[in-house]
Design an enzyme around this catalytic site. Structure first.
Site, PDB file in Angstrom:
ATOM      1  N   GLU A   1      -5.107  -8.600   0.919  1.00  0.00           N
ATOM      2  CA  GLU A   1      -5.522  -8.843   2.087  1.00  0.00           C
ATOM      3  C   GLU A   1      -6.704  -8.718   2.300  1.00  0.00           C
ATOM      4  O   GLU A   1      -7.915  -8.205   1.190  1.00  0.00           O
ATOM      5  CB  GLU A   1      -5.084  -7.179   3.128  1.00  0.00           C
ATOM      6  CG  GLU A   1      -3.599  -7.272   3.355  1.00  0.00           C
ATOM      7  CD  GLU A   1      -2.950  -6.182   3.690  1.00  0.00           C
ATOM      8  OE1 GLU A   1      -4.113  -5.793   4.846  1.00  0.00           O
ATOM      9  OE2 GLU A   1      -1.925  -5.771   4.168  1.00  0.00           O
TER      10      GLU A   1
ATOM     11  N   GLU B   1       1.185  -1.282   0.384  1.00  0.00           N
ATOM     12  CA  GLU B   1      -0.121  -0.342  -0.151  1.00  0.00           C
ATOM     13  C   GLU B   1       0.880   1.249  -0.026  1.00  0.00           C
ATOM     14  O   GLU B   1       0.701   2.356   0.385  1.00  0.00           O
ATOM     15  CB  GLU B   1      -1.179  -0.076   1.286  1.00  0.00           C
ATOM     16  CG  GLU B   1      -1.956  -1.489   0.638  1.00  0.00           C
ATOM     17  CD  GLU B   1      -2.777  -1.069   2.031  1.00  0.00           C
ATOM     18  OE1 GLU B   1      -2.839   0.075   2.791  1.00  0.00           O
ATOM     19  OE2 GLU B   1      -4.047  -1.592   2.289  1.00  0.00           O
TER      20      GLU B   1
END
Ligand code: BGP
Length: 467
Positions: A367, A165
Site C-alpha cells: 500500500e 497491518e
C-alpha cells in the site's frame, strides 16, 4: 528521472473487503465490529457515513476489475470478509463464498493476479462481544476461518495473506483509544498483539496443511502485510531517544519481521516488557505455534515515517510503560488532509533494512497512496480531476523503490492504495485516494482522474517493451 518499471514487477491495486464491498446485509453476512460501532455512534464517522456502503464493489466488481485491466494493472489485493464467508457456527456460508468465487473468476478472465488477504481490521461482532483478540477462543476461530478459506478457494488464489497491518487494532483500539471501544491500556494492547501473532501462525500452519493435502496450487504462497516503516529519531539522540527507537521498532516492526522470518518474537522486547510487568500472557505450547509463523514473503504498507523521541512521562494513565513520544521533524512535509508526513525516502530505508537484516525475505509495496479532501476543486472543464499532487506522490515513491532495487532490495511489486476511492474507516469518504473517482451522488459511478491516465501510460511503456 525517467521511471522504468522492471519486467515481472507487480503493478497493482490495493483494497479491502470492508472498505469496498458494501452490501452489508446481503448473503447472510454477519455484523462486523464496524457495523456495531456505526450503529452505536454514527456521528463518530465523517459525514455520518458508517460501515455499510463501501464503494459498491459488491455490485461493480466486474466493472472495477475491467478498469484495472484497462489501466494495465496486473494484480490486485482485496480481502475476504470473515463476516461474509462464515456463519456464527463457524461453518462456510455458501452465499458469501459464491460472491468471492465470482471475484476470483472475473480476475482470472481478465488476466489479473489476485492477492487475497484474510483479515483487514474486520472482526465479526459476535466474536468481538466475546472479547475479540483478547480471547483465545477467537484466535482458534480465526484459524478455522483460514482453514475454510484455503480449502474453498485453494485452486483459485495463488497469493494469500493472513493479516493486513496487525499492529493497527492493538494501537487504535487498545493503546491510543482512537477507535471504538476507546481503550488506553498498553498491556491489553500487547496481549491483543500477541494473540494476533498466534492467530497468524495458526493460519500459516493451516496453509501448509492445506498444501500438503492438495487443496492449494503448488506454487501458492503465504505472506503478511504490515506498515513496517523503520522509525527515526532526532539527529543527535540521547541514549533515552535510542531506547525509544529500539522499543518502537521492536513492537511495531521486529515483532512481525522476526515472527515471519524466524518464527520467534524479539527477546529484548519481551525482557523489557517483563521489567514493566507488561508482558503478554504466554501459555505452554505457544512457542511451537509461533514457529509456524514463517512466511514466503511480506507486504510493506507505506504512507508515513514514524519519528520518536524519549517519552516525557514513563508511565501511562493505567501505570503501564510509555516507550516513546512522537518527534516532530522540523523539516517535515505534510499531507495536510490526512495529517501524515510525506517522506518517500522511507521506502528506500525499509528496503535497505530488509537487505541488511532479513536478506532472504522478498517483499512488495502493498500500500502507498495519497488521500486528499475536496478533490472537486481540481476538476477541469471536462470534469476530470487534475490530481497532479497524486502523480507526484507516486512518482517520488516509485523512484525510491527502484533505487532500493538497484541497490539490492528484493522488492517485487508496488500496489497503490485505493485505486478506486473507497470508505476509509472513521474518515469515511473524507479523503479520496483513487486514480478513479467514485461519485457518491450518482450511484457510485466511476470516473478516471488524470492520475489514472498517467499510471496507464507508465505501465504501458513496460508492457510494450519500451525503455
Ligand atoms: C492503511 C489501511 C487501509 C487504508 C489506508 C489509508 O493503514 O491498511 O485500510 O485505510 O491505511 O488510511 P485511511 O483510510 O485511514 O486514510
Amino acid at each position: 528521472m525517467q521511471l522504468s518499471i522492471p519486467k515481472g514487477f507487480f503493478m497493482g491495486a490495493a483494497m479491502s473487503g470492508p472498505q469496498t464491498e458494501g452490501a452489508y446485509k446481503k448473503d447472510h453476512r454477519l455484523e462486523s465490529f464496524w457495523d456495531t460501532w456505526s450503529d452505536l455512534s454514527i456521528s463518530d464517522f465523517y459525514n455520518k457515513v458508517g460501515s455499510y456502503v463501501g464503494n459498491n464493489f459488491y455490485e461493480k466488481y466486474e466493472e472495477d476489475i475491467k478498469l484495472f485491466k484497462s489501466l494495465h494493472l496486473d494484480s490486485f489485493r482485496t480481502s475476504i470478509q470473515w463476516t461474509r464467508l462464515m456463519d456464527q457456527n463457524q461453518k462456510l456460508n455458501p452465499e458469501g463464498a459464491a460472491f468471492y468465487h465470482k471475484v476470483c473468476a472475473c480476475a482470472k478472465d481478465n488476466g489479473i493476479e489476485l492477492f487475497m488477504n484474510l483479515y483487514h481490521f474486520d472482526m465479526p461482532a459476535y466474536l468481538y462481544a466475546r472479547g475479540g483478540w483478547e480471547n483465545r477462543e477467537v484466535v482458534e476461530a480465526y484459524a478455522t476461518y483460514a482453514r475454510t478459506a484455503f480449502r474453498e478457494f485453494g485452486k483459485e488464489i495463488r497469493y494469500w495473506f493472513t493479516f493486513n497491518e496487525p499492529i493497527v487494532e492493538p494501537d487504535q483500539e487498545y493503546r491510543s483509544g482512537n477507535w471504538y471501544p476507546f481503550i488506553k491500556d498498553e498491556r491489553r494492547g500487547l496481549q491483543v498483539q500477541y494473540h494476533i501473532a498466534l492467530a497468524h501462525s495458526l493460519a500459516v500452519r493451516e496453509f501448509h496443511k492445506a498444501k500438503e493435502e492438495g487443496y492449494l496450487l503448488d506454487d501458492a504462497q503465504i505472506g503478511l502485510i504490515n506498515a513496517f516503516a523503520p522509525p527515526y529519531t532526532k539527529e543527535n539522540p540521547t541514549p533515552e531517544d535510542l531506547e525509544a527507537l529500539r522499543m518502537t521498532d521492536g513492537i511495531h516492526n521486529r515483532w512481525w519481521l522476526d515472527l515471519c522470518t524466524s518464527g520467534t518474537l524479539p527477546k529484548d522486547v519481551f525482557d523489557t516488557l517483563k521489567e514493566y510487568h507488561a508482558a503478554p500472557e504466554v501459555r505452554p505450547g505457544d512457542e511451537e505455534i509461533l514457529k509456524c509463523g514463517r512466511v514466503d514473503w511480506l507486504g510493506f504498507n507505506y504512507y508515513q515515517p514514524t519519528r520518536v523521541q524519549a517519552p516525557k512521562e514513563k508511565l501511562d494513565e493505567s501505570g503501564y510503560p510509555r516507550f516513546a513520544d512522537p518527534y516532530i521533524w522540523p523539516e517535515r512535509r505534510m499531507n495536510v488532509y490526512r495529517g501524515w508526513e510525506i517522506y518517500p525516502k522511507g521506502i528506500y530505508d525499509f528496503g535497505m533494512k530488509m537487505k541488511r537484516e532479513y536478506p532472504e525475505m522478498k517483499f512488495f509495496i502493498s500500500e502507498n497512496g495519497m488521500g486528499v479532501e475536496h478533490e472537486d476543486r481540481f476538476r477541469n472543464e471536462d470534469g476530470e480531476i487534475q490530481d497532479d499532487y497524486r502523480i507526484e506522490f507516486v512518482r517520488d515513491h516509485l523512484e525510491w523503490v527502484f533505487k532500493a532495487i538497484e541497490e539490492g532490495a528484493q522488492c517485487v511489486g508496488y500496489h497503490y492504495w485505493g485505486v478506486i476511492d473507497n470508505w476509509s474507516w472513521s474518515n469515511a469518504f473524507k479523503n479520496r485516494y483513487g486514480f478513479i473517482e467514485v461519485d457518491l451522488m450518482n450511484n457510485y459511478e466511476r470516473r478516471l482522474k488524470k492520475s489514472a491516465r498517467w499510471i496507464k501510460d507508465l505501465i504501458e511503456q513496460r508492457d510494450n517493451g519500451e525503455d
